[in-house]
Design a protein around this motif. Structure first.
Motif, mmCIF file in Angstrom:
data_model
loop_
_atom_site.group_PDB
_atom_site.id
_atom_site.type_symbol
_atom_site.label_atom_id
_atom_site.label_comp_id
_atom_site.label_asym_id
_atom_site.label_seq_id
_atom_site.Cartn_x
_atom_site.Cartn_y
_atom_site.Cartn_z
ATOM 1 N N ASP A 19 35.545 5.280 -70.134
ATOM 2 C CA ASP A 19 34.310 4.626 -70.091
ATOM 3 C C ASP A 19 34.648 3.563 -68.939
ATOM 4 O O ASP A 19 35.341 2.664 -68.960
ATOM 5 C CB ASP A 19 34.156 3.798 -71.426
ATOM 6 C CG ASP A 19 32.914 2.960 -71.250
ATOM 7 O OD1 ASP A 19 32.478 2.281 -70.433
ATOM 8 O OD2 ASP A 19 32.061 2.904 -72.401
ATOM 9 N N ARG A 20 33.531 3.756 -67.746
ATOM 10 C CA ARG A 20 34.055 2.890 -66.731
ATOM 11 C C ARG A 20 33.776 1.379 -66.756
ATOM 12 O O ARG A 20 34.727 0.742 -66.254
ATOM 13 C CB ARG A 20 33.025 3.428 -65.691
ATOM 14 C CG ARG A 20 33.200 2.851 -64.280
ATOM 15 C CD ARG A 20 32.345 3.536 -63.161
ATOM 16 N NE ARG A 20 32.563 2.885 -61.737
ATOM 17 C CZ ARG A 20 31.935 3.346 -60.646
ATOM 18 N NH1 ARG A 20 31.159 4.334 -60.895
ATOM 19 N NH2 ARG A 20 32.413 2.958 -59.577
ATOM 20 N N GLY A 21 32.775 1.033 -67.731
ATOM 21 C CA GLY A 21 32.730 -0.194 -67.894
ATOM 22 C C GLY A 21 33.726 -0.913 -68.727
ATOM 23 O O GLY A 21 34.402 -2.166 -68.436
ATOM 24 N N GLN A 22 34.193 -0.295 -69.771
ATOM 25 C CA GLN A 22 35.271 -0.696 -70.414
ATOM 26 C C GLN A 22 36.630 -1.099 -69.584
ATOM 27 O O GLN A 22 37.540 -2.048 -69.673
ATOM 28 C CB GLN A 22 35.578 -0.075 -71.612
ATOM 29 C CG GLN A 22 34.642 -0.061 -72.739
ATOM 30 C CD GLN A 22 34.836 0.842 -74.025
ATOM 31 O OE1 GLN A 22 35.739 1.530 -74.056
ATOM 32 N NE2 GLN A 22 34.123 0.658 -75.015
ATOM 33 N N SER A 24 36.912 -1.226 -66.382
ATOM 34 C CA SER A 24 36.602 -2.346 -65.450
ATOM 35 C C SER A 24 36.720 -3.621 -66.032
ATOM 36 O O SER A 24 37.367 -4.771 -65.443
ATOM 37 C CB SER A 24 35.320 -2.271 -64.817
ATOM 38 O OG SER A 24 34.929 -3.326 -63.863
ATOM 39 N N GLN A 25 36.202 -3.975 -67.204
ATOM 40 C CA GLN A 25 36.409 -5.088 -67.871
ATOM 41 C C GLN A 25 37.684 -5.280 -68.251
ATOM 42 O O GLN A 25 38.484 -6.633 -68.311
ATOM 43 C CB GLN A 25 35.529 -5.249 -69.355
ATOM 44 C CG GLN A 25 35.744 -6.345 -70.043
ATOM 45 C CD GLN A 25 34.857 -7.495 -69.086
ATOM 46 O OE1 GLN A 25 33.736 -7.350 -68.806
ATOM 47 N NE2 GLN A 25 35.256 -8.831 -69.084
ATOM 48 N N ILE A 26 38.677 -4.632 -68.545
ATOM 49 C CA ILE A 26 40.032 -4.660 -68.992
ATOM 50 C C ILE A 26 40.530 -4.981 -67.595
ATOM 51 O O ILE A 26 41.398 -6.189 -67.813
ATOM 52 C CB ILE A 26 40.603 -3.182 -69.453
ATOM 53 C CG1 ILE A 26 40.227 -2.742 -71.046
ATOM 54 C CG2 ILE A 26 42.416 -3.197 -69.322
ATOM 55 C CD1 ILE A 26 40.554 -1.557 -71.335
ATOM 56 N N THR A 28 39.452 -6.530 -65.047
ATOM 57 C CA THR A 28 39.009 -7.861 -64.608
ATOM 58 C C THR A 28 39.828 -8.968 -65.515
ATOM 59 O O THR A 28 40.228 -9.836 -64.994
ATOM 60 C CB THR A 28 37.379 -8.153 -64.973
ATOM 61 O OG1 THR A 28 37.053 -6.999 -64.101
ATOM 62 C CG2 THR A 28 36.748 -9.425 -64.524
ATOM 63 N N ASN A 29 39.934 -8.654 -66.750
ATOM 64 C CA ASN A 29 40.316 -9.662 -67.736
ATOM 65 C C ASN A 29 42.086 -9.932 -67.356
ATOM 66 O O ASN A 29 42.479 -10.847 -67.211
ATOM 67 C CB ASN A 29 40.379 -9.170 -69.240
ATOM 68 C CG ASN A 29 39.008 -9.386 -69.640
ATOM 69 O OD1 ASN A 29 38.122 -10.132 -69.186
ATOM 70 N ND2 ASN A 29 38.780 -8.802 -70.873
ATOM 71 N N LYS A 32 42.378 -11.615 -63.851
ATOM 72 C CA LYS A 32 41.882 -12.961 -64.223
ATOM 73 C C LYS A 32 42.875 -13.988 -64.618
ATOM 74 O O LYS A 32 43.375 -15.030 -64.283
ATOM 75 C CB LYS A 32 40.539 -13.069 -65.001
ATOM 76 C CG LYS A 32 40.118 -14.674 -65.009
ATOM 77 C CD LYS A 32 38.546 -14.785 -65.915
ATOM 78 C CE LYS A 32 38.418 -16.018 -66.244
ATOM 79 N NZ LYS A 32 37.786 -16.193 -67.453
#
Length: 75
Positions: A19-22, A24-26, A28-29, A32
């Motif tokens: 899942d590209r969105g998941q 990407s969110q991982i 990013t977090n 950060k």
């Protein structure tokens, strides 16, 4: 901070089903959090501190695995 990226693979890059969105969110977090950790250490350091985030990616085609290691030198 400086970001160093290392890629290792025995064969050419492969497609990974995810899942590209998941994913990407991982990333990013994690990045950060690493950046915030480096800023905190930089603010507390008495000397000139150079923040570093190291990202290593290893594709193992024989075991159908992708290993990702992310390190920072923050607090």
């Amino acid at each position: 901070p400086n970001i160093v990226y290392n890629f290792s693979s025995e064969l050419p890059i492969c497609n990974i089903e995810c899942d590209r969105g998941q994913v990407s969110q991982i990333f990013t977090n994690i990045l950060k959090n690493a950046a915030e950790s480096i800023v905190l250490k930089s603010q507390e350091s008495q000397e000139n501190f150079n923040g570093l985030i190291n990202i290593a990616l290893n594709v193992n085609h024989l075991n159908n695995q992708v290993n990702i290691k992310i390190e920072d030198n923050g607090k």
